[in-house]
Design a protein around this motif. Structure first.
Motif, short mmCIF file in Angstrom:
data_model
loop_
_atom_site.label_atom_id
_atom_site.label_comp_id
_atom_site.label_asym_id
_atom_site.label_seq_id
_atom_site.Cartn_x
_atom_site.Cartn_y
_atom_site.Cartn_z
N PHE A 136 7.59 1.46 5.59
CA PHE A 136 7.37 2.36 4.88
C PHE A 136 7.93 2.65 3.64
O PHE A 136 7.52 3.27 2.61
N ALA A 137 9.25 2.89 3.72
CA ALA A 137 9.69 2.37 2.58
C ALA A 137 9.58 1.22 1.43
O ALA A 137 9.05 1.94 0.12
N TYR A 138 8.63 -0.11 1.90
CA TYR A 138 8.26 -0.31 1.40
C TYR A 138 7.32 -0.21 0.20
O TYR A 138 7.19 0.03 -0.99
N GLY A 139 6.25 0.72 0.48
CA GLY A 139 5.13 1.01 0.84
C GLY A 139 5.64 2.19 -0.15
O GLY A 139 4.62 2.50 -1.59
N THR A 140 6.50 3.13 -0.50
CA THR A 140 7.09 4.37 -0.96
C THR A 140 6.89 3.80 -1.98
O THR A 140 6.61 4.38 -2.84
N ALA A 141 7.63 2.80 -2.09
CA ALA A 141 8.60 2.14 -3.42
C ALA A 141 6.70 1.91 -4.02
O ALA A 141 7.32 1.92 -5.53
N MET A 142 6.53 0.94 -3.56
CA MET A 142 5.51 0.02 -4.55
C MET A 142 4.22 1.13 -4.86
O MET A 142 3.47 1.17 -6.19
#
Length: 285
Positions: free
Chosen positions: A195-201
């Motif tokens: 989720f953190a990766y998706g939010t960052a992108m």
């Protein structure tokens, strides 16, 4: 009198270390990593850092140049980490094999809601081989997969940095966890980090939506609370399903395939003896 070089082997058996520092981050690489991370935080989060009265919002067309500069820094920090670690041929080979495997796994779920099996491989590799290797692996994997899938563009440096953080974080998890506890810890980390990766992108692409999504796009004249509400709406409308799918796939693969892959990776690292030290016997008598 002669001295015979003897290479010590890493500890084996149940007390063997769970994490091998295949890439040791020395002072120079730590400084470079800190610099890249600081630039990355600004590059990801500038919509929430710049005040409404600033002129930053009027320079969105300059973003590709910022991305290019970030990419140069990423390559520099990886090169510094590899060079300072004295990375041997076995570690280079493992980095290449894991990066190629991750790059090959990435297109499997392309276009399908969050089916991205490469993420669980990154989590387990970072756990076994340490944060330095994990950061290098995340960067190289995303670069290789971009070349493989034709996904080269201004978003690629952000993907490389986010995946480097993602994989490095797995190597920073508590080292005492073992057995089922360790697998569950990695599954939980993979769920949150996906989720953190998706939010960052999302943060990387959201400011440039403009008229394509006027109701939820970045407004350079609005304050942080208003833009935060817009960003949350943007995430819910565009990527929640994909991020949830990625997180669930990572959890399922970690719980089912994780124990076997962890054993295989640790067996390979023991044979490679990344951390073996060269010592010398006493004088022959």
């Amino acid at each position: 009198m002669t001295r015979t070089p003897v290479t010590s082997s890493p500890p084996a058996g149940p007390r063997a270390p769970l994490t091998t520092r295949a890439v040791r981050l020395g002072p120079r690489s730590l400084v470079a990593l800190a610099l890249v991370s600081a630039v990355g935080v600004v590059a990801f989060g500038w919509p929430f850092l710049a005040p409404p009265t600033s002129q930053v919002g009027t320079h969105t067309q300059d973003a590709p140049w910022l991305f290019a500069g970030l990419l140069v820094l990423l390559v520099a920090v990886v090169a510094a980490a590899l060079a300072e670690s004295g990375l041997g041929p076995k570690a280079v080979a493992m980095l290449g094999v894991l990066a190629a495997t991750g790059a090959a796994l990435r297109p499997i779920g392309a276009g399908t809601a969050g089916i991205e099996p490469m993420f669980f491989l990154m989590v387990l590799s970072g756990r076994v081989l340490g944060p330095g290797f994990g950061f290098a692996l995340g960067n190289v994997t995303m670069f290789a997969s971009a070349l493989l899938t034709g996904g080269v563009g201004p978003w690629m440096p952000f993907q490389m940095l986010a995946m480097g953080w993602f994989t490095m974080g797995a190597g920073l998890l508590p080292a005492r966890a073992r057995g089922r506890t360790e697998v569950r810890l990695l599954a939980g980390y993979g769920f949150l980090a996906a989720f953190a990766y998706g939010t960052a992108m999302n943060m990387a692409g959201w400011p440039f939506m403009g008229a394509l999504a006027s109701g939820i796009s970045f407004d350079p004249h609005a304050g942080v609370p208003a833009n935060l509400a817009r960003f949350l709406a943007y995430c819910l409308a565009t990527s929640l399903g994909w991020d949830l799918g990625r997180a669930l796939v990572t959890v399922v693969l970690t719980l089912t395939l994780g124990p076997a892959l962890l054993r295989a990776l640790r067996r390979a690292t023991r044979r490679a003896a990344f951390e073996a030290q060269v010592t010398f016997e006493g004088p022959e008598r």
